[in-house]
Write an enzyme that holds these catalytic residues in place. Structure first.
Site, PDB file in Angstrom:
ATOM      1  CB  CYS A  67      -0.915   0.023   1.225  1.00  0.00           C
ATOM      2  SG  CYS A  67      -1.973  -1.419   1.418  1.00  0.00           S
ATOM      3  CG  HIS A 101      -1.450   3.234   4.515  1.00  0.00           C
ATOM      4  ND1 HIS A 101      -1.346   1.952   4.043  1.00  0.00           N
ATOM      5  CD2 HIS A 101      -0.827   3.231   5.735  1.00  0.00           C
ATOM      6  CE1 HIS A 101      -0.701   1.202   4.908  1.00  0.00           C
ATOM      7  NE2 HIS A 101      -0.380   1.958   5.952  1.00  0.00           N
TER       8      HIS A 101
END
Length: 372
Positions: free
Chosen positions: A83, A139
């Site tokens: 990610c 994130h």
């Protein structure tokens, strides 16, 4: 000149001569630049190569299939296997080895974020005159306010800051090993404020509704940049029951849940594009759809026939599902087998916006619009 002598009074030419001169100059004026396109970037989370209809999946993705079929499918498109590295490259145009984000992901208690001296895609688009919105998963660090999306180029933000959470409660639980205790907290923001009042509301639906509201209220005097980063289809495997019913024949419980999650996300992308058309933006929109990495086969994903999964450097971890859909494409309904990487989107989209990348550090990505 009066009297024919230099330095004496100058009389302006007759109006007719000025008019003729201006007519003479008109053809030399540059043609007006077409209006900058609206840019919509949709990022799925952990979507596998073998989890979309056009790659032969039994999972139903009719809206994604149709958008890709009417645009350019990217069949040699690559991401990073995780990610944070993929998302950092997407927004910075630079490999994670150059930003210090090559060590797995940013964990909940880790004091890290994309370096503050990196100029990100939304900042460059703001400079090009765009209104910039982000919805969904960030994130890319949140240990300081300077790391937050609204400090990195986004005019508005609605979503969660960490890597995963419950789809309904929006809580993230973390084991603190030093104290041997698990603590849970709400990870949901509207701007920089904690967003309460969304409990028991499925995140994919919430994010789609917010994105549609932004489209509906967009003032077209300025072009729009919308970055919609879905939580789907990252674990935990949670989805409303009605989306699993078409997959009752799938015996594997994880796969059955995952299939429902993919179908709901497919529906969400369809609702998003319907809104772009309904509010008159679609004809001047470039939509990019991408996954952030390969599917997690331990949580229902499937990358067949590619080897490997998320977290690996095999093709199943880094070869991504992606396409571009737009009425502005010169060629439609084609597959591209050009090598394209997630770091290429920054220079490509900034070029489309009529902006420049002069303020960035040396980029690793390339403008690939001609290849597309």
């Amino acid at each position: 000149r009066v009297g024919g002598m230099a330095g004496q009074l100058c009389v302006p030419p007759p109006l007719s001569r000025v008019y003729c001169l201006s007519l003479f100059c008109l053809p030399r004026l540059a043609a007006a630049r077409p209006p900058a396109p609206h840019l919509v970037l949709v990022l799925a989370d952990d979507l596998g190569w073998g989890d979309v209809g056009w790659h032969g999946s039994a999972i139903r993705t009719p809206r994604l299939d149709a958008l890709g079929a009417g645009g350019v499918r990217l069949e040699r498109y690559y991401t990073q296997p995780l990610c944070t590295p993929s998302r950092s490259q997407l927004l910075s145009g630079r490999y994670q080895i150059h930003t210090g984000l090559q060590h797995q992901i940013i964990w909940p208690c880790q004091p890290s974020c994309v370096p503050l001296d990196e100029k990100l895609l939304p900042e460059l688009l703001q400079e090009a005159g765009y209104v910039t919105h982000m919805v969904g998963k960030w994130h890319l660090g949140m240990y300081r306010k300077e790391c937050l999306p609204t400090r990195r180029g986004f005019d508005t933000y609605f979503g969660y800051l960490l890597g995963s959470e419950d789809y309904y409660s929006h809580n993230r639980c973390v084991l603190i090993k030093a104290k041997n205790v698990t603590r849970c907290a709400l990870d949901f923001r509207d701007g920089e404020e904690v967003a309460t009042g969304f409990k028991n509301m499925y995140s994919t639906n919430l994010f789609t509704e917010r994105a549609i509201d932004l489209i509906a209220n967009h003032k077209t005097e300025k072009p729009l940049f919308l970055y919609l980063a879905f939580q789907s289809v990252h674990e935990p495997l949670e989805v409303p029951e009605e989306y699993m019913k078409p997959y009752s024949s799938i015996k594997d419980v994880k796969r059955r849940h995952y299939a429902g999650m993919v179908t709901l996300m497919d529906e969400a992308v369809g609702n998003l594009t319907d809104a772009l058309k309904r509010y008159g933006l679609w004809d001047n929109t470039v939509l990019v759809f991408s996954t952030d990495n390969g599917g997690q086969t331990l949580a229902g994903g499937n990358n067949w026939p590619l080897r490997g999964r998320k977290w690996t450097l095999w093709e199943g971890g880094v070869r991504g599902v992606g396409f571009v859909a737009s009425p502005l494409l010169k060629q439609k309904g084609v597959e591209s087998h050009e090598l394209i990487h997630i770091s290429d989107w920054l220079p490509t989209l900034v070029h489309l916006a009529g902006g420049h990348t002069n303020g960035t550090k040396p980029l690793d990505g390339f403008d690939v619009w001609k290849a597309i």
